[in-house]
Design an enzyme around this catalytic site. Structure first.
Site: not given
Ligand code: ADP
Ligand code: MG
Length: 477
Positions: A127, A146, A148, A153, A308, A367, A371-372, A453
């Protein structure tokens, strides 16, 4: 909400909203948008609705279609990365020097490289997540958060969301909007991928095994996918990842058996966080599965392709061209979704990244390779952490990313035991991809649905499972 969504006068009509929330919660239960409770995560005796928005959120049509259109290219990209050992090794070298979890995954990868793969069928269910960055001129552009490649999920529950919003809108007298809620069925699409891999494996008796977490609040999300498999007469079983080491074995041909049943496909809905590996046995189980003839979703190299650090390396000049040498349009389409991504490797480039982040902490996200949800660092917290690690190789456990700034909209977030209040929200669009490769042949490569979401702007991070975001539907305009 407005901005081409539900008009403000509807949003402010408190009597109507109160009535609608009751209708909405019943509709969620009726249509199966369900979750187990936090009090009883492993019991279905009493369940509740999964959190969701009262209204669908407006999403510009062009941007939505762009996200769907690029998905099959992302599928190919992930698959190509997973086959490029030189790239993976180089991309992850600095990360695995300091991040133990990624290093352990990488060690399994190296071990398999050495021994040779036993299965040529690859199944990818991923996803790709995006937010819409608002430009100075008020337009928004699609920017990837990102991708996944493991345990992506909400394909199940999001398949049930369209009917919920359609019903709420009808009751609210918004018939026209109700008819605009899109169909969506990732559950069927993900199952199609699993079924294809199962079929190619070629044993009627063999099963699809879901490897799951200990606490199974989100079981209904899985059940929709399982149900689609049962409809095709494919037996699915669920096993806790933590326990699987005790009951799995390989025979002489490396066929995987669990409790005496042959496993055709292992679908990881767990195994993406350090906490999932509760003991050395979990690591041994992961290696055993990886060695087996079962089709792994994902295999270890596809898992690593979703880190990442790999995402950041892809944004470097010339890297996409390496994977699509003759396809400048594909490169262009993928690159258009990238926002600024910066290395923290030791050296002048990484030093520049540190200086950039410290000078404008509000504009970036730091970052780690996790994940999660709930692991990223923002603003002053990011500043503090960077100040501590900036001179040491520890910093290479992270990447830096531009903070995407979507335009907030208003909506009601319905969550068990939470007060009904109008919230300022932003949304994240996910697009599901499914592909199957056998040897050199891509036998399936599809975009199989979407997930929207939405979360309050009070929270910078966190998904639905983390109790921050809620399920939604896009209303295109
Ligand atoms: P994870 O693998 O923990 O899901 P993500 O990269 O999806 O990590 O980041 C988790 C959440 O943080 C995302 O769902 C989003 O809400 C926020 N986020 C992540 N990267 C960014 C970004 N570059 N700009 C704004 N919000 C972000
Ligand atoms: Mg995420």
């Amino acid at each position: 909400m407005s901005a081409n969504g539900i008009p403000e006068d509807v949003l402010m009509n408190t009597e109507l909203i109160k009535d609608l929330q009751t209708v909405a919660k019943d509709a969620a239960l009726l249509h199966g948008v369900l979750m187990r409770t936090k009090e009883h995560p492993n019991s279905s005796e009493v369940v509740t609705y999964a959190p969701f928005t009262l209204f669908p959120s407006p999403v510009p049509k062009a941007v939505f279609l762009q996200a769907l259109a690029v998905q099959t290219h992302f599928n190919v990209l992930v698959d190509k990365i997973s086959q490029d050992s030189g790239f993976l090794e180089e991309a992850l070298a600095s990360t695995i020097a300091v991040d133990e979890f990624t290093r352990r995954l990488f060690n399994i990868y190296k071990q398999i490289q050495k021994e040779g793969r036993s299965q040529s069928i690859v199944l990818g269910l991923n996803r790709s997540d995006y937010m819409l960055d608002e430009n100075k001129d008020g337009n928004s552009s699609l920017k990837q958060i990102e991708i996944n490649t493991i345990a992506a999920s909400f394909g199940g529950l999001s398949s049930r969301m369209p009917d919920v919003h359609r019903h709420i809108l009808r009751v609210a007298g918004r018939l026209e909007e109700s008819q605009r809620v899109l169909d969506n069925n990732p559950a069927a699409g993900l199952a199609m991928g699993l079924a294809k891999a199962w079929e190619l494996y070629g044993s009627e008796r063999a099963v699809v095994m879901f490897l799951v977490e200990d606490s199974q609040r989100n079981i209904f999300d899985h059940r929709y996918v399982e149900d689609e498999l049962w409809k095709r007469n494919i037996t699915t079983i669920r096993r806790r990842f933590e326990n699987v080491s005790m009951t799995t074995s390989l025979d002489q041909e490396k066929r995987l058996f669990v409790d005496g049943q042959e496993v055709a496909v292992v679908y990881f809905r767990n195994g993406y966080m350090p906490q999932n590996y509760t003991s050395e046995q979990s690591w041994e189980a992961r290696l055993l599965i990886e060695r087996s003839l079962a089709v792994k979703c994902p295999d270890i190299s596809t898992h690593l392709a979703g880190t990442k650090k790999v995402q950041q390396e892809l944004a470097r000049h010339g890297v996409l061209e390496r994977f699509f040498p003759e396809q400048p349009q594909v490169v262009e389409q993928i690159r258009a979704t990238f926002t600024g991504l910066y290395t923290l490797d030791m050296g002048p480039e990484g030093d520049q990244t540190v200086a950039l982040a410290l000078s404008k902490p509000e504009q970036f996200v730091l970052k780690p390779q996790r994940e999660g949800g709930g692991n990223n660092l923002y603003g002053s917290e990011m500043y503090q952490v960077l100040e501590v690690v900036k001179e040491s190789p520890e910093r290479t456990a992270y990447i830096l990313m531009d903070k995407i700034q979507p335009k907030p909209l208003h909506n009601y977030l319905l969550r068990r035991d939470s007060p009904l209040e109008l919230s300022s929200c932003v949304s994240e669009l996910g697009v599901f991809g499914a592909y199957v490769r056998q040897g050199k042949d891509m036998v399936m490569n599809e975009c199989v649905g979407h997930l929207l979401r939405t979360k309050s702007t009070e929270h910078a991070d966190g998904g639905v499972a983390a109790g921050v975001a809620v399920l939604d539907n896009p209303l295109l305009f």
